[in-house]
Enzyme design. Sequence first.
Site, PDB file in Angstrom:
ATOM      1  N   ALA A  11      -9.280  37.588 -38.793  1.00 24.14           N
ATOM      2  CA  ALA A  11      -8.766  37.184 -37.945  1.00 24.14           C
ATOM      3  C   ALA A  11      -7.551  38.189 -37.619  1.00 24.14           C
ATOM      4  O   ALA A  11      -6.729  38.307 -37.139  1.00 24.14           O
ATOM      5  CB  ALA A  11      -7.872  35.848 -38.451  1.00 24.14           C
ATOM      6  N   GLY A  14      -9.775  40.756 -35.793  1.00 20.93           N
ATOM      7  CA  GLY A  14      -9.929  40.317 -34.206  1.00 20.93           C
ATOM      8  C   GLY A  14      -8.706  40.131 -33.448  1.00 20.93           C
ATOM      9  O   GLY A  14      -8.708  39.939 -31.996  1.00 20.93           O
ATOM     10  N   ASP A  15      -7.482  39.701 -33.896  1.00 15.67           N
ATOM     11  CA  ASP A  15      -6.065  39.240 -33.107  1.00 15.67           C
ATOM     12  C   ASP A  15      -6.106  40.427 -32.051  1.00 15.67           C
ATOM     13  O   ASP A  15      -6.050  40.986 -31.220  1.00 15.67           O
ATOM     14  CB  ASP A  15      -5.214  38.093 -33.969  1.00 15.67           C
ATOM     15  CG  ASP A  15      -3.977  38.743 -32.777  1.00 15.67           C
ATOM     16  OD1 ASP A  15      -3.960  37.522 -31.459  1.00 15.67           O
ATOM     17  OD2 ASP A  15      -2.853  38.940 -32.776  1.00 15.67           O
ATOM     18  N   ALA A  16      -6.194  41.335 -33.223  1.00 16.66           N
ATOM     19  CA  ALA A  16      -5.966  43.052 -32.510  1.00 16.66           C
ATOM     20  C   ALA A  16      -6.962  43.550 -31.152  1.00 16.66           C
ATOM     21  O   ALA A  16      -6.518  44.219 -30.601  1.00 16.66           O
ATOM     22  CB  ALA A  16      -5.783  44.453 -33.544  1.00 16.66           C
TER      23      ALA A  16
END
Length: 122
Positions: A11, A14-16
């Site tokens: 996560a 994935g946020d980056a």
Amino acid sequence: MDLELGPLQLAWLGDAVWELHQRLRRCRQPGRSADLHRAVVAEVRADAQAAALSRLEAAGLLTDAELDLVRRGRNRAGRGPRRGDAAAYGQATGFETMVGWLFLQNPSRLGQLLAHLEDADP
């Protein structure tokens, strides 16, 4: 790349990846950097990520394996920010987990899903 990452590490990655995707979309548009930044921030907030996940689910585009990644990320999400919506935070964490995994394991599939989101929200 053989990395054993848990849902929260995926996560975080994935946020980056999602933020970079949004920045790349915005850098093609003319505008002041402060305005472009505000547009990116609006797209990387938990509620916007939850909405992106909802669009993919509503279109029936996610495989069982992708839905499992979303579930695993959602189940590991904490409550989130004090003033935020816990359900949206969980959905966003699930979305980020899937994006992080796809970035590492299946970039072409990630590209397909991001293209669908761009087509649905130009």
